[in-house]
Design an enzyme around this catalytic site. Structure first.
Site, mmCIF file in Angstrom:
data_model
loop_
_atom_site.group_PDB
_atom_site.id
_atom_site.type_symbol
_atom_site.label_atom_id
_atom_site.label_comp_id
_atom_site.label_asym_id
_atom_site.label_seq_id
_atom_site.Cartn_x
_atom_site.Cartn_y
_atom_site.Cartn_z
ATOM 1 N N GLY A 74 0.790 -1.229 0.000
ATOM 2 C CA GLY A 74 0.000 0.000 0.000
ATOM 3 C C GLY A 74 0.818 1.273 0.000
ATOM 4 N N SER A 105 6.281 -10.865 -4.440
ATOM 5 C CA SER A 105 5.213 -10.907 -5.438
ATOM 6 C C SER A 105 5.467 -9.890 -6.548
ATOM 7 C CB SER A 105 3.882 -10.604 -4.760
ATOM 8 O OG SER A 105 3.966 -9.375 -4.093
ATOM 9 N N ALA A 138 3.531 -6.930 -8.920
ATOM 10 C CA ALA A 138 2.460 -5.964 -8.680
ATOM 11 C C ALA A 138 1.127 -6.547 -9.114
ATOM 12 C CB ALA A 138 2.725 -4.700 -9.462
ATOM 13 N N THR A 169 -2.048 -4.449 -8.061
ATOM 14 C CA THR A 169 -2.668 -3.141 -8.288
ATOM 15 C C THR A 169 -1.666 -2.006 -8.100
ATOM 16 O OG1 THR A 169 -3.329 -3.114 -5.977
ATOM 17 C CG2 THR A 169 -4.939 -3.936 -7.538
ATOM 18 N N SER A 170 -0.410 -2.332 -7.745
ATOM 19 C CA SER A 170 0.593 -1.292 -7.518
ATOM 20 C C SER A 170 1.467 -1.117 -8.764
ATOM 21 C CB SER A 170 1.444 -1.670 -6.310
ATOM 22 O OG SER A 170 2.331 -2.710 -6.651
ATOM 23 N N ASP A 178 -9.870 -7.834 1.318
ATOM 24 C CA ASP A 178 -8.570 -8.257 1.788
ATOM 25 C C ASP A 178 -8.748 -8.675 3.248
ATOM 26 O OD1 ASP A 178 -5.959 -8.554 1.191
ATOM 27 O OD2 ASP A 178 -5.409 -6.449 1.353
ATOM 28 N N SER A 202 -2.004 -15.994 4.342
ATOM 29 C CA SER A 202 -1.249 -15.956 3.086
ATOM 30 C C SER A 202 0.226 -15.739 3.363
ATOM 31 C CB SER A 202 -1.745 -14.811 2.192
ATOM 32 O OG SER A 202 -3.054 -15.065 1.769
ATOM 33 N N LYS A 228 -2.565 1.099 3.288
ATOM 34 C CA LYS A 228 -3.583 0.048 3.432
ATOM 35 C C LYS A 228 -4.183 0.052 4.829
ATOM 36 C CE LYS A 228 -3.123 -3.768 0.290
ATOM 37 N NZ LYS A 228 -2.477 -5.042 0.010
#
Lengths: 490, 490
Positions: free
Chosen positions: B162, B188, B190, B192-193, B250, B258, B282
């Site tokens: 976030g 990871s 991206a 949505t970033s 989320d 996770s 976030k």
């Protein structure tokens, strides 16, 4: 991109892109894209392929309006209604505008299945207030067609499902119509039950008509008994049900909105809602039944529909036949005054209440017993392209059958709707019209050891064996000693 | 039926039947069928076609294990986990067994998208208790591969996302590795970033390795900086994220499961969780950050993972570059002692805490400032097939750029992470590695009217224009008079 039409009736319309194009556009499966042609603008949910379409091609599945030739493709923003769904998951109250946006996005297939799953989950878990139910009902009504009538009073009825063999509609509707009151009845096909009213009516006649034809039939005969799925009356209802089914959720507010948006769209303003309750029925206790009744009445009054509700006993199937042909036989017999008495009494009682709501002075039981309801029923099936001369002896259940016998003597204390439905479905109902169950005993009947409880009918032997296998593993008809209160030892 | 393989990477594996066969089997879209071959048994979700497959044929899309020849097809029962999902929607506590069944059904693609939507909706709306989170984490760990190590202490870190440009990992990991502590870091890409750590590392080297190769690199260099998506460590995580994305949910317990299932699978037992909080981050407030930290620690202790959490300020981006190349430049500069000081201080602080957890006496800031971290970073990128000699001047952001200037003088009171990310994504990040934003001002900096706030970089002009269009419509960098407390008038 060049359009390639793909014949696939997916659960929702799908756009297929080559992996390389998807990467170039930064797309993941389930993202939405906008497709622009010179005169059209569409939005679709994306799936990705290696070979099915080439680079520069776009596959378009059935459901999306027809497009062809070259199109522009861009990443689409998320539909607004996804925010409202998220708000509902946060247990926030939604506005009238929110519901109009949700219903519109569902209608135009703009939501992915995951989002639809979120919608039904949110309305199930966090519920819908009365205001929200009214908004949803209005939005569902307004997105579809609406039938208008010259008459001031238009009747209708609906039964909350869950009771096997509860085929009162084909008896109640002819009584009301014979009394001179218009009742444009649309019914559903079975989803999880062994027969919907539309499946049973199909034994007699066609059920699939346009709105114009429905108006013509009702203007002439005062009633019809057709399938609701072929007309666009509250069309998002089916799309929502498709998402409720896999999760087995049935949010109360959604049920009310579904039923009343259909009735409002059909132009009805006097509606009877039958709410059966009891063990193994959809509504399990009377407090819940009363609560649903109150909600129906309140939402109805906001929509200018006068509503009465009947709370009826749903602790065992109604009538003796379960499955399209077996129910059709019961219906014809009741209309000729010799069928199962519970089916007769309930159908007539519902008709009596409807007639009273419509200010009719006619007597329901007289109309039924005098044969006028039978005559009206024959008129309706003739108008729906069926043979008006049909008799019960013309209707044959499946040739393959097994008698299920009691392993003890006593009295029948319970007949489980769900298990009876399950057995009938395994026997082939509703697709095999002759498949189903004929009950030989009902609740409170005395039973001797080895006496027959019910017969399973099927159109082929494999399905009969499937149904028998299910029957062995459960107690669909519960027999206990006359003074015995024990149900189970755990 | 005869199998016809269909090349389509749908969101979940799809089985395609001809309409007539579907009717015969009594199937609706989204129903499941069982497919039996002589030596295999599979379950798939059904779509229905008119022409794509013939009667007697069955189309099978990618994702379902390979089958061919003739198969038997029957209607499958609903997977058990759908009942558990329904229970979660009813706000019931699920058992360890329930979570194992859910995770297994997700892993084997036995759930339809509607059902997956129900799962993420239920865990979001009704939450997961600590016990449930532990069960879920164990189930997610056990379904995937697990890495084992000879060393007693294995470190790891994770940042709750976030915050734009928060690329501490490529600095923290080399510090820890240079101190002699093993840290097998998977990151990871991206979603949505504008860049995930894996996207940024890809500027330097490969990130896609097998578990064997990861073990080899870490055993040799003490650390790695690879993409987590190519290995089967807690593989259902990606499947769950795919369903969370469209709904923008989320669930807290899901986030913890996770993260910790990935760490447990990687064999780590000393894990630092960084929780940035603040406006447009976030986690929006410190109470929520503390709550998440407590949950991480409790669940970690059940899994024999020692956890420390840092609550950090996330009210503006970290560093100056946002987007893969621009972040990579910041990273190299910090490793050479001349990058953005906030990025340097935070990366070193996190490394210091990790070293302390691992009982190391080494000093993080010494390792960074002495150049040992840079040396270790070059070793790692060489082991991951990159050039160890790379310098910041070799890294070029996109050629197309626009300077965004302040329309007033004052001080920067806030930089909105979400808006900065949105602009960088419209400019092409993360796919276009050189696309992104370079901040010229940070919070508390003084600004004159018309002075530059940030530059947008893009690899092509269309995307640059898109990003500019977004920028015009929002206030990504908020400038106010020095003593002015007014944020908005409504």
């Amino acid at each position: 991109m060049k359009v390639k039409n793909i014949d696939m009736e997916a659960s929702s319309p799908i756009v297929i892109l080559n992996k390389k194009d998807a990467e170039e556009l930064g797309l993941n499966p389930l993202d939405r894209i906008e497709i622009d042609t010179s005169d059209n603008h569409l939005v679709g949910v994306v799936d990705i392929t290696d070979k099915m379409v080439e680079e520069g091609e776009i596959g378009v599945s059935g459901g999306i309006e027809e497009i062809e030739g070259l199109v522009d493709v861009t990443l689409a923003s998320r539909p607004k209604s996804v925010e409202h769904i998220r708000s509902k998951l946060d247990d926030k109250e939604l506005s009238e505008k929110d519901f109009y946006e949700i219903v519109e996005d569902i209608y135009y297939n703009r939501l992915s299945d995951v989002e639809l799953g979120g919608y039904v989950s949110g309305t199930y878990t966090n519920g819908l207030s009365l205001e929200e139910t009214v908004y949803l009902t209005k939005a569902m009504t307004d997105i579809g067609d609406i039938i208008t009538w010259n008459d001031e009073i238009i009747a209708d009825k609906h039964s909350i499902g869950g009771v096997a063999g509860n085929r009162v509609t084909p008896i109640t509707v002819p009584i009301v119509a014979a009394a001179g009151i218009k009742i444009p009845k649309t019914s559903s096909r079975a989803i999880t039950s062994p027969a919907g009213t539309a499946d049973t009516m199909e034994v007699f006649c066609d059920v699939d008509f346009s709105i114009e034809k429905i108006k013509e039939i009702v203007n002439e005969k005062n009633g019809c008994l057709v399938w609701g799925g072929s007309v666009k009356l509250s069309p998002v209802d089916d799309q929502i049900i498709r998402a409720e089914n896999p999760l087995s959720v049935d949010p109360k507010g959604q049920v009310i909105a579904s039923v009343l948006s259909k009735k409002k769209s059909a132009g009805s303003n006097r509606v009877l809602i039958d709410i059966p309750y009891g063990e193994s029925s959809k509504v399990e206790n009377i407090a819940e039944a009363r609560d649903i009744a109150e909600r129906f009445k309140k939402v109805g009054s906001e929509l200018d529909i006068k509503i009465k509700c009947t709370i009826t006993r749903g602790h065992e199937p109604i009538g003796k036949g379960i499955g399209p042909v077996l129910e059709a036989i019961d219906i014809l017999k009741v209309l000729k005054n010799n069928g199962p008495s519970d089916l007769k009494v309930k159908s007539a009682k519902l008709a009596e209440i409807i007639l009273d709501m419509c200010n009719s002075k006619k007597n329901a039981i007289d109309i039924l017993e005098s044969g006028k309801a039978l005559e009206k029923f024959r008129e309706i099936i003739e108008a729906q392209n069926g043979s008006p001369k049909i008799e019960a002896k013309d209707l044959q259940p499946g040739k393959h059958k097994t008698k299920i016998r009691s392993c003890r003597s006593g009295i029948v204390t319970h007949i489980n709707n769900n298990l009876i439905s399950k057995i009938a479905r395994h026997a082939g109902a509703p697709k095999d019209k002759g498949a189903g169950i004929k009950l030989k005993k009902k609740v409170n009947d005395k039973v001797n050891e080895n006496e027959e409880l019910f017969t399973i009918f099927a159109e082929n032997n494999t399905k009969l064996k499937n149904a028998e296998r299910i029957t062995d593993g459960c107690e669909a008809v519960r027999v206990r000693g006359e003074k015995e209160s024990l149900v189970e030892q755990i």
